[in-house]
Design a protein around this motif. Structure first.
Motif, PDB file in Angstrom:
ATOM      1  N   LYS A  17      -3.586   0.942   1.143  1.00 50.77           N
ATOM      2  CA  LYS A  17      -3.439   0.036   0.009  1.00 50.77           C
ATOM      3  C   LYS A  17      -4.598  -0.955   0.026  1.00 50.77           C
ATOM      4  O   LYS A  17      -4.757  -1.723   0.976  1.00 50.77           O
ATOM      5  CB  LYS A  17      -2.108  -0.713   0.092  1.00 50.77           C
ATOM      6  N   ASP A  30       0.244   0.586   4.388  1.00 49.03           N
ATOM      7  CA  ASP A  30      -0.067  -0.751   3.870  1.00 49.03           C
ATOM      8  C   ASP A  30      -1.356  -1.298   4.458  1.00 49.03           C
ATOM      9  O   ASP A  30      -2.033  -2.117   3.845  1.00 49.03           O
ATOM     10  CB  ASP A  30       1.079  -1.712   4.188  1.00 49.03           C
ATOM     11  N   ASP A  31      -1.668  -0.864   5.666  1.00 44.85           N
ATOM     12  CA  ASP A  31      -2.823  -1.387   6.386  1.00 44.85           C
ATOM     13  C   ASP A  31      -3.392  -0.269   7.252  1.00 44.85           C
ATOM     14  O   ASP A  31      -2.644   0.563   7.768  1.00 44.85           O
ATOM     15  CB  ASP A  31      -2.398  -2.573   7.261  1.00 44.85           C
TER      16      ASP A  31
END
Length: 310
Positions: free
Chosen positions: A119, A139-140
């Protein structure tokens, strides 16, 4: 969009960049990794999506997290490379690259690649990944890494140099991450770390008095890399200072040396590991007695590499 990647392969035909022919017409390990990356991106296109679409439509950045290559044969300028990508388990892909030599197919690279869809902070909007790629979404970047980011704590007044030297004798090179090594206005990309590996080895050898030019001119030794692996562990952002540490971990049969690179960024009083790499390096003899074979590392070279007398 619905994709089925469980049974699909992709094949591309490409040639190495002219940039990679630094010694005669042989192409360096970095450009093997560039070709692997290109093959992975083509594999995504063949599934009906692309890195551009994933960013613009989903706010996701395609990232190579871990790439290891074995290089059993040389790659030459103007070689026509056939690269085949095969999906493995989870977020892993296998890449095999071949060239035609004297009427037969020769394997020049076997690679294992871990990919992720990250993301992106700079994206204007985020949508879930296509269903068949949902398992790649994180997400990371650190969520997809195979190891957690290790840290070193700096004591008050302690320098980065003294902190990493306490771990093992090593060469330190610190530099600001430029935008042209980054993806999506944010973090250093995998190929940027590949370039850092190539440069820190060059700097290390020069620092030890056995630079590439020195051994070329004095001994007709040509650098040869037969194996390399580059891993992203945590994000390192544009214009942060990257502290790159390199040291030799082993000498193999007095003909090859193994080296390890660790990359840190400083956050407060902590050095955070953001990337690492391993490389197996030796030398081929270009002229004179033994031409075409591997050079034997004598005591002078081994002492320079390890910093220890034998």
């Amino acid at each position: 969009m619905s994709l089925d990647t469980t049974d699909t392969t992709a094949t591309i035909v490409a040639r190495p960049s002219y940039e990679g022919a630094n010694i005669r017409t042989w192409v360096g390990f970095k450009h093997f990794m560039y070709l692997v990356e290109g093959a992975v991106l083509q594999w995504l296109r063949d599934q009906g999506t692309s890195s551009r679409q994933l960013y613009l439509d989903h706010g996701l950045g395609v990232e190579l997290i871990d790439c290891s290559v074995q290089l059993p044969a040389v790659l030459e300028l103007d070689d026509e490379v056939h690269a085949t990508v095969t999906p493995g388990h989870g977020n892993r892909l296998a890449v095999v690259m071949t060239v035609a030599r004297e009427g037969r197919e020769v394997t020049i690279c076997r690679a294992r690649v871990t990919i992720a869809l990250v993301k992106e902070r700079a994206a204007s909007a985020h949508r879930p990944a296509p269903a068949a790629l949902k398992h790649l979404e994180v997400d990371d970047l650190s969520q997809a890494a195979s190891s957690k980011a290790a840290t070193l704590t700096l004591a008050p007044g302690q320098s980065v140099q003294s902190a990493v030297a306490a771990e093992h004798p090593s060469h330190l090179w610190s530099w600001r991450i430029p935008y042209f090594y980054c993806h999506f206005s944010d973090r250093i990309q995998h190929s940027g770390v590949v370039r850092a590996l190539e440069e820190v080895v060059d700097r290390f050898l020069h620092d030890r008095g056995i630079s590439v030019a020195t051994l070329l001119n004095q001994r007709s030794w040509i650098p040869v890399v037969s194996r390399a692996r580059v891993r992203l562990i945590a994000p390192a952002h544009m214009e942060e200072t990257l502290h790159v540490v390199f040291h030799v971990t082993d000498i193999l049969r007095d003909v090859m040396f193994e080296g390890r690179m660790t990359c840190y960024v400083q956050r407060g009083d902590t050095l955070v590991t953001v990337a690492s790499a391993d490389i197996l390096h030796g030398y081929a003899i270009a002229a004179g007695p033994g031409a075409g074979g591997l050079a034997q590392l004598d005591s002078e070279v081994i002492e320079a590499l390890t910093g220890a007398r034998r």
